[in-house]
Enzyme design. Structure first.
Site, PDB file in Angstrom:
ATOM      1  N   ASN A   9       4.116   2.697  -5.150  1.00 35.64           N
ATOM      2  CA  ASN A   9       3.477   2.655  -6.313  1.00 35.64           C
ATOM      3  C   ASN A   9       3.965   4.066  -7.149  1.00 35.64           C
ATOM      4  O   ASN A   9       2.193   5.281  -7.061  1.00 35.64           O
ATOM      5  CB  ASN A   9       1.888   2.434  -5.695  1.00 35.64           C
ATOM      6  CG  ASN A   9       0.980   1.896  -7.051  1.00 35.64           C
ATOM      7  OD1 ASN A   9       1.677   2.353  -8.179  1.00 35.64           O
ATOM      8  ND2 ASN A   9       0.218   1.906  -7.368  1.00 35.64           N
ATOM      9  N   TRP A  10       4.372   3.429  -8.182  1.00 38.03           N
ATOM     10  CA  TRP A  10       4.776   4.940  -9.161  1.00 38.03           C
ATOM     11  C   TRP A  10       3.496   4.899  -9.689  1.00 38.03           C
ATOM     12  O   TRP A  10       3.603   5.943 -10.860  1.00 38.03           O
ATOM     13  CB  TRP A  10       5.843   5.106  -9.436  1.00 38.03           C
ATOM     14  CG  TRP A  10       7.205   4.965  -9.236  1.00 38.03           C
ATOM     15  CD1 TRP A  10       7.385   4.591  -7.999  1.00 38.03           C
ATOM     16  CD2 TRP A  10       8.664   5.247  -9.704  1.00 38.03           C
ATOM     17  NE1 TRP A  10       8.697   4.939  -7.787  1.00 38.03           N
ATOM     18  CE2 TRP A  10       9.249   5.196  -8.806  1.00 38.03           C
ATOM     19  CE3 TRP A  10       8.778   4.765 -11.255  1.00 38.03           C
ATOM     20  CZ2 TRP A  10      11.211   4.973  -8.553  1.00 38.03           C
ATOM     21  CZ3 TRP A  10      10.327   4.741 -10.943  1.00 38.03           C
ATOM     22  CH2 TRP A  10      11.053   4.765 -10.297  1.00 38.03           C
ATOM     23  N   GLU A  96      -7.085   1.122  -8.634  1.00 35.52           N
ATOM     24  CA  GLU A  96      -7.644   1.599 -10.391  1.00 35.52           C
ATOM     25  C   GLU A  96      -7.706   0.733 -10.841  1.00 35.52           C
ATOM     26  O   GLU A  96      -8.481   0.450 -11.667  1.00 35.52           O
ATOM     27  CB  GLU A  96      -6.073   2.380  -9.846  1.00 35.52           C
ATOM     28  CG  GLU A  96      -6.444   3.475  -9.359  1.00 35.52           C
ATOM     29  CD  GLU A  96      -5.054   4.245  -9.204  1.00 35.52           C
ATOM     30  OE1 GLU A  96      -3.934   3.775  -9.321  1.00 35.52           O
ATOM     31  OE2 GLU A  96      -4.869   4.838  -8.119  1.00 35.52           O
ATOM     32  N   GLU A 164      -5.815  -0.670   1.511  1.00 38.80           N
ATOM     33  CA  GLU A 164      -6.268   0.356   0.794  1.00 38.80           C
ATOM     34  C   GLU A 164      -7.912   0.733   0.702  1.00 38.80           C
ATOM     35  O   GLU A 164      -8.637   0.429  -0.546  1.00 38.80           O
ATOM     36  CB  GLU A 164      -5.253   0.448  -0.821  1.00 38.80           C
ATOM     37  CG  GLU A 164      -3.879  -0.452  -0.305  1.00 38.80           C
ATOM     38  CD  GLU A 164      -3.158   0.551  -1.842  1.00 38.80           C
ATOM     39  OE1 GLU A 164      -2.216   1.663  -1.589  1.00 38.80           O
ATOM     40  OE2 GLU A 164      -3.190   0.451  -2.673  1.00 38.80           O
ATOM     41  N   GLY A 170      -5.032   8.303  -3.345  1.00 36.64           N
ATOM     42  CA  GLY A 170      -4.827   9.590  -3.584  1.00 36.64           C
ATOM     43  C   GLY A 170      -5.887  10.984  -3.682  1.00 36.64           C
ATOM     44  O   GLY A 170      -6.278  11.796  -4.596  1.00 36.64           O
ATOM     45  N   GLY A 230       1.250   6.088  -3.226  1.00 40.83           N
ATOM     46  CA  GLY A 230       1.511   6.300  -4.358  1.00 40.83           C
ATOM     47  C   GLY A 230       2.542   7.922  -4.238  1.00 40.83           C
ATOM     48  O   GLY A 230       3.842   7.791  -4.470  1.00 40.83           O
ATOM     49  N   GLY A 231       1.205   8.673  -4.535  1.00 41.11           N
ATOM     50  CA  GLY A 231       2.287  10.376  -4.925  1.00 41.11           C
ATOM     51  C   GLY A 231       2.915  10.525  -3.801  1.00 41.11           C
ATOM     52  O   GLY A 231       4.149  11.208  -4.907  1.00 41.11           O
TER      53      GLY A 231
HETATM   54  P1  PGA Z   1      -1.826   7.729  -2.623  1.00 44.83           P
HETATM   55  O1  PGA Z   1      -1.708   5.916  -3.381  1.00 44.83           O
HETATM   56  O2  PGA Z   1      -0.789   7.763  -1.974  1.00 44.83           O
HETATM   57  O3  PGA Z   1      -1.140   8.629  -3.981  1.00 44.83           O
HETATM   58  O4  PGA Z   1      -2.860   7.747  -1.887  1.00 44.83           O
HETATM   59  C1  PGA Z   1      -1.837   4.897  -2.623  1.00 44.83           C
HETATM   60  C2  PGA Z   1      -1.718   3.801  -3.661  1.00 44.83           C
HETATM   61  O5  PGA Z   1      -3.174   4.256  -5.346  1.00 44.83           O
HETATM   62  O6  PGA Z   1      -1.078   2.714  -3.471  1.00 44.83           O
END
Ligand code: PGA
Length: 247
Positions: A9-10, A96, A164, A170, A230-231
Site C-alpha cells: 500500500n504505497w 486512514e 489492521e 505507520g 505500507g512503509g
Molecule cells: P504500515 O502501513 O505498514 O506503514 O504500518 C500498513 C497499512 O496502512 O496498510
C-alpha cells in the site's frame, strides 16, 4: 491454505518516475509461485504501473474508489473506471480513509458491492483503535465492521480481508504474531458462520508495521495468509524479503 497474498500500500507516496522505478524493480525479481503480489498504487500511477506488470505475476490495486458508477461527483473515481484500466484489486475501508475522510462501514459496503459487480477484488480493511483495544472490546469492533461491510454480500470468493489494528499502522509498533493470529482466527470463525467453506479459502491479511524482520513470524500463523504493507513496500529489497518470508 498454502497460498499467500502480499499487497503493498504505497499510500500518497511516489511521483510517476519513482513509481515506474519501484514497480520495475519489483517485477524484475524472482519470487515464490505461491504468493500473489499486489501493488496498491496511487490513482495517477495505475495506467503506467499496469503496463509494467503485464506478463508478470504482479497485479495492480487501487487504494480507494467511489461507490457510484458515474455522474456528477467531482474528483471521484469509480470502479467502472478502475476496471477499464485493468485494476484487479481495490483497498477499501483503510483506517486512514475512515479517520481523515470520515468513511463509514455503510460507504465501504456500497464500494464492496460495486467493486464485486465490476469483477474487482475488494481488500476490506478492519481494525480497532488503541482505546478500543485497551477497553478489551476489540472483537466486538471487528465483528461490527465486518458485518456492516459485508451486508448483502452473498459470497466472499472474490474478497480479501485485511486486519489492521489502527495502533500498529505507520507506528513501527507491530501486533505480536499471537495478537494478530487471535483476531485473524476470530475473523475466519465469524466468516464461517455465514459463508461456510468459502471462509477456509479467503485470504486474511495482517497489516500494521509489517517489515522484513517480523514478516516470517506473522506469516507462519495459520490464519494469516499474507500482509498489507505500507512503509516497507516502498523499498524493493524490503518488499521482496517480505514476499520471500512466505513459506
Ligand atoms: P504500515 O502501513 O505498514 O506503514 O504500518 C500498513 C497499512 O496502512 O496498510
Amino acid at each position: 491454505m498454502n497460498r499467500y497474498l502480499i499487497a503493498g500500500n504505497w499510500k500518497m507516496n511516489t511521483d510517476i518516475n519513482e513509481a515506474v522505478t519501484l514497480s520495475k524493480g519489483i517485477c524484475e525479481k524472482q519470487f515464490k509461485s505461491n504468493v500473489n503480489v499486489v501493488l496498491g498504487v496511487p490513482f495517477t500511477h495505475i495506467y503506467s504501473v499496469n503496463e509494467i506488470v503485464q506478463n508478470t505475476d504482479v497485479s495492480v490495486s487501487a487504494q480507494n474508489c467511489y461507490f457510484m458508477e458515474k455522474g456528477a461527483y467531482t474528483g471521484e473515481v469509480s470502479p467502472v473506471m478502475l476496471k477499464s484500466l485493468g485494476v484487479s484489486y481495490t483497498i477499501v475501508g483503510h483506517s486512514e480513509r475512515r479517520q481523515y475522510f470520515f468513511e463509514t462501514d455503510d460507504d465501504i459496503n456500497k464500494k464492496v458491492k460495486l467493486l464485486l459487480k465490476e469483477g474487482i477484488i475488494p481488500i476490506i480493511c478492519v481494525g480497532e483503535t488503541i482505546e478500543q483495544r485497551e477497553k478489551g472490546n476489540y472483537k466486538d469492533v471487528i465483528k461490527n465492521q465486518l458485518e456492516k461491510c459485508l451486508n448483502e454480500v452473498n459470497s466472499i470468493k472474490n474478497i480479501v480481508i485485511a486486519y489492521e489494528p489502527v495502533w500498529a499502522i505507520g507506528t513501527g509498533k507491530t501486533a505480536t504474531s499471537d495478537e494478530a493470529e487471535e483476531v485473524c482466527m476470530f475473523i475466519r470463525t465469524l466468516l464461517k458462520e455465514k459463508y461456510n467453506k468459502e471462509a477456509e479459502e479467503i485470504f486474511i491479511l495482517y497489516g500494521g508495521s509489517m517489515n522484513k524482520s517480523n514478516a516470517k513470524e506473522l506469516l507462519e500463523k495459520s490464519n494469516i495468509n499474507g500482509g498489507l504493507i505500507g512503509g516497507a513496500s516502498l523499498k524493493v529489497d524490503d518488499f521482496i524479503e517480505i514476499i520471500n518470508s512466505c513459506q
